[in-house]
Design an enzyme around this catalytic site. Structure first.
Site, PDB file in Angstrom:
ATOM      1  N   ARG A   1       0.833  -1.206   0.000  1.00 48.84           N
ATOM      2  CA  ARG A   1       0.000   0.000   0.000  1.00 48.84           C
ATOM      3  C   ARG A   1       0.869   1.258   0.000  1.00 48.84           C
ATOM      4  NH1 ARG A   1      -4.315   0.454   4.692  1.00 48.84           N
ATOM      5  NH2 ARG A   1      -2.483   1.031   5.893  1.00 48.84           N
TER       6      ARG A   1
ATOM      7  N   GLU B   1     -15.946   7.235   4.932  1.00 44.52           N
ATOM      8  CA  GLU B   1     -15.098   6.786   6.040  1.00 44.52           C
ATOM      9  C   GLU B   1     -15.599   7.380   7.344  1.00 44.52           C
ATOM     10  OE1 GLU B   1     -11.313   5.616   5.790  1.00 44.52           O
ATOM     11  OE2 GLU B   1     -10.840   6.403   3.793  1.00 44.52           O
TER      12      GLU B   1
ATOM     13  N   LYS C   1      -2.434   6.881   1.355  1.00 41.47           N
ATOM     14  CA  LYS C   1      -2.249   7.271   2.753  1.00 41.47           C
ATOM     15  C   LYS C   1      -1.262   8.434   2.798  1.00 41.47           C
ATOM     16  CE  LYS C   1      -2.283   4.830   7.155  1.00 41.47           C
ATOM     17  NZ  LYS C   1      -3.716   4.812   7.475  1.00 41.47           N
TER      18      LYS C   1
HETATM   19  C1  LIG Z   1      -4.841   4.079   7.713  1.00 37.10           C
HETATM   20  C2  LIG Z   1      -6.259   4.432   7.427  1.00 37.10           C
HETATM   21  C3  LIG Z   1      -7.313   3.523   7.614  1.00 37.10           C
HETATM   22  C4  LIG Z   1      -7.137   2.161   8.242  1.00 37.10           C
HETATM   23  O1  LIG Z   1      -6.299   1.318   7.539  1.00 37.10           O
HETATM   24  P1  LIG Z   1      -5.679   0.038   8.258  1.00 37.10           P
HETATM   25  O2  LIG Z   1      -4.803  -0.554   7.228  1.00 37.10           O
HETATM   26  O3  LIG Z   1      -6.796  -0.853   8.631  1.00 37.10           O
HETATM   27  O4  LIG Z   1      -4.953   0.542   9.460  1.00 37.10           O
HETATM   28  C5  LIG Z   1      -8.588   3.909   7.232  1.00 37.10           C
HETATM   29  N1  LIG Z   1      -8.837   5.133   6.733  1.00 37.10           N
HETATM   30  C6  LIG Z   1      -7.845   6.041   6.580  1.00 37.10           C
HETATM   31  C7  LIG Z   1      -8.176   7.376   6.015  1.00 37.10           C
HETATM   32  C8  LIG Z   1      -6.533   5.725   6.907  1.00 37.10           C
HETATM   33  O5  LIG Z   1      -5.571   6.622   6.739  1.00 37.10           O
END
Ligand SMILES: *Cc1c(COP(=O)(O)O)cnc(C)c1O
Length: 344
Positions: A85, A223, A187
């Site tokens: 990722r 989200e 991210k």
């Molecule tokens: C990191 C993140 C998540 C959760 O991802 P995981 O891989 O389950 O920790 C969800 N939404 C956002 C916006 C994130 O930055």
């Protein structure tokens, strides 16, 4: 800053704050190639005042945890998924991706070097790892950097639910965290900068966090704060939103697999904010909490309560227990999910 010693830590009362541990891992990218990385002790980073990251936000990050098993060993949970990722996030921002195998080795090295700081199994805590990638090239014009720093620091964190899982209240926001066609699926730090104001407004109004709706129609759930959403229908189906601007949560994909195993027929599908009545339970998914049960969602001054505002629902609890059981090594999960950290 003087380094912390493991003896100074009260593992049973850890919060989610930064602690300056002895070691972090760093690699640098110059002239089109990654130089060999290594463990270092300096928690600071020295940068040019013109570094691209400081002005144009060319930064991506990750978050994963190391878990102390009952037998004293340490597990990482699906670090290959974080590594992949991070490469996808880097590609979206025109950054040099860090190789997947090197990422996994770096994560293991940071855990091993700081192993005394991995909280004991009984505490319910874990060692949080924060991989990050920043563009360091000094530039005035808006252009992608050519030099990068990859770093992983670690910090011990406490059990997320020391007093047991408790649902919290969420509220929809007029703001968007990410644009359609923007960087929602990557991210990147910039997404978080955009989320600070809506998050703060929700907190001031007494909610734990915000429900973001889709940026085009403000109709479908995207989200919950910085976590993915799921609902469990009255007949027991696990549903989670499908959208190009959602961050692909590794916790989400893991829970989808476990929901399948538990006969919950999981689907990724658009979920309208006007169709919350179909759900008996709901939750937010992410590495930090695994699952945060959602007690209620308030939308346009109308509050929708799910299972209960004070008690976690049985299916939510079962999913949580199964995933935590795998992460801490108490239960066997799908092949490859858990990676042992060799401690010698
Ligand atoms: C990191 C993140 C998540 C959760 O991802 P995981 O891989 O389950 O920790 C969800 N939404 C956002 C916006 C994130 O930055």
């Amino acid at each position: 800053m003087t380094k912390l010693t493991a003896e100074e830590l009260d593992f049973d009362n850890l919060d989610f704050s930064y602690k300056d541990l002895p070691y972090r891992y760093q690699a640098e990218y110059h002239n089109g190639a990654w130089e060999p990385g290594k463990l270092i002790t300096d928690s600071n980073i020295t940068l040019s005042e013109a570094a691209v990251v400081l002005h144009y936000g060319q930064e991506v990050f990750e978050g994963l945890k190391a878990y102390r098993r009952k037998d004293g060993g340490i597990n990482l949970f699906r670090p290959d998924r974080n590594a992949k990722r991070m490469r996808e996030s880097a590609e979206r921002l025109l950054m040099a991706g860090y190789p997947v195998p090197d990422f996994i080795e770096a994560a293991k090295a940071v855990v091993k070097a700081n192993q005394d700081f991995v909280p004991p199994y009984e505490s319910g805590g874990s060692l949080y790892l924060r991989p990050m990638l920043i563009a360091t090239t000094p530039m005035v014009g808006v252009k992608p950097g050519k030099d990068f720093i990859f770093r992983i620091y670690a910090t011990p964190v406490g059990a997320y639910y020391p007093g047991g899982m408790k649902p919290t209240a969420f509220v929809t926001s007029e703001f968007d965290r990410a644009a359609h066609g923007g960087t929602g699926q990557a991210k990147v730090g910039g997404n978080y900068a955009a989320s600070l104001l809506p998050g703060e407004e929700a907190h001031r109004a007494g909610f734990s966090d915000v429900v973001y709706l889709d940026p085009r129609q403000h109709q479908y759930i995207e989200e919950l704060g910085s976590a993915n959403f799921f609902g469990i229908t009255k007949d027991g189906q696990f549903k989670t939103p499908k959208s190009p601007s959602i961050l692909p949560s590794i916790t989400k994909f893991s829970l989808i697999d476990l929901a399948k195993e538990m006969g919950m027929n999981p689907v990724e599908t658009p979920i309208s904010i006007d169709e919350l009545d179909e759900f008996a339970e709901a939750g937010a998914m992410g590495t930090a909490a695994v699952i945060s049960p959602v007690g209620s969602i308030t939308h346009q001054a109308k509050k929708h309560v799910f299972y209960s505002e004070t008690e976690v629902g049985p299916k939510t609890k079962a999913l949580y227990d199964r995933l935590i059981g795998i992460q801490y090594g108490d239960q066997t999960g799908p092949t490859g999910w858990v990676v042992d950290v060799p401690l010698d």
